[in-house]
Write an enzyme that holds these catalytic residues in place. Sequence first.
Site, PDB file in Angstrom:
ATOM      1  N   LEU A 136       0.883  -1.118  -0.002  1.00  0.00           N
ATOM      2  CA  LEU A 136       0.065  -0.150  -0.293  1.00  0.00           C
ATOM      3  C   LEU A 136       0.726   1.140   0.114  1.00  0.00           C
ATOM      4  CD1 LEU A 136      -1.911  -2.214   0.758  1.00  0.00           C
ATOM      5  CD2 LEU A 136      -2.830  -0.868   2.369  1.00  0.00           C
ATOM      6  N   CYS A 153      15.746  13.147 -19.107  1.00  0.00           N
ATOM      7  CA  CYS A 153      16.211  12.027 -18.290  1.00  0.00           C
ATOM      8  C   CYS A 153      16.762  10.798 -19.041  1.00  0.00           C
ATOM      9  CB  CYS A 153      15.058  11.725 -17.471  1.00  0.00           C
ATOM     10  SG  CYS A 153      13.840  10.798 -18.126  1.00  0.00           S
TER      11      CYS A 153
END
Length: 485
Positions: free
Chosen positions: A183, A456
């Site tokens: 989670l 990137c």
Amino acid sequence: MKFIVKLFPEIMIKSETVRKRFAKILTSNIRNILQKYDEETAVVRHWDYIEVRSKNEENREELIALLQRIPGIHHFLEVEEKPFTDLHHIFELTLADVAQQLQGKTFCVRVKRKGKHKFSSIEAERYIGGGLNQHIESTKVRLKNPDVTVRIDIEDDKMMLVKARHAGIGGYPIGTQEDVLSLISGGFDSGVSSYMLIRRGSRVHYCFFNLGGAAHEIGVKQMAYHIWQRYSASHKVRFIAINFEGVVGEILEKVDNGQMGVVLKRMMVRAASKVAQRFNIEAIVTGEALGQVSSQTLTNLRLIDEAADALVLRPLITHDKEQIIAMAKEIGTDDIAKSMPEFCGVISKNPTIKAVREKILAEEGNFNFEILESAVQNAKYLDIRQIAEETEKEVVEVEAISVLGENEVILDIRSPEETDEKPFESGAHDVIQMPFYKLSSQFGSLDQSKNYVLYCERGVMSKLQALYLKENGFSNVRVFAKNIH
């Protein structure tokens, strides 16, 4: 170029059957990761080590960085392998290699040997060490705490001179334990707890409960993708996003203020259990630590667990916040976490520290569970590798360019480690280094009369950040197209 990979010690003490299985899985994981960057890399499993070979010396730094992040590797040796005829030949080969390195320094020789030879390991250490001491005038033998330790591995008719020793992250190879569902909120705790289960050999999937809109989801995707790419790219994993705004709205309207925190966590583990059941996942992972916030008391955690149909794992349960933040820095998620708001704590002003089951059940009796069911049914399931593809669709309004104009500045959003290792070469154009996790707080301070071209290495983070900046009203952003896939 050759590396000798040593397995995590806990693997070596297992039964032969288990050890072979773990080593086989680790070999496969190493091969899956390294061959994405160098197709000619050879990975061969031996009894107590794994051998990695590559002909491309220019990939050395990248291969070392990748091996250092693969779970199951305790350490690995960078070696130079040479055939020999006798002990004196080993000395001559060693002298030629280390003479310059030992000038003006103290040293010792350490030998490990396999196979049948006319000399023992200690005899080899004495002979080679004595020879080096005689032939290099400015050096001196010191057996304890020397400046340089000359390490030599001898196997049959080959010697391997150890050029460097690199530490791994240890743990078990991914795939040796069962899958888990983490989670993930984008904060310090959930990122670190995910990493800890990866390091323990589980394939970690990610479940995100969206309480804060598109920008929040983008940030959490960045963290999940970062953890996956750095530590578990050998395996496919899922990213599940569940829109929980309706659930939070129902809680705010129907549940007593003091019980909201526990009820929200119970709704989350209910939803996560349904997702886990769908994919035959036995456990869910949370980043809770005992007593860190009001809902994380033993009483409350027990009540939260009662709502789960899956095992709930809490790897950080005894960790201090300081320890967690230090671990986040080590794995590179701390700056992302700093930019993430904490939504779970803001819905309840006076949370209970010792919830009562009967009262929680009574409050949940007012809750419309069809809203929870609908949220789970409408969850978005994504292969984490598709984050780049999904982002490309979302950032359709962001221009991708490969040729820079006069008023354009390259904004290199890679981490400082990546930019140091492989600086961006732009010719006459300016390059500003600003790691992606600092864009949200620092982009506004740049000269907004300029156009910024985000770059990137893989093209994923640049597109995610372009979307984020566009959503926040910045129109002067583009994406560098060189490495877009």
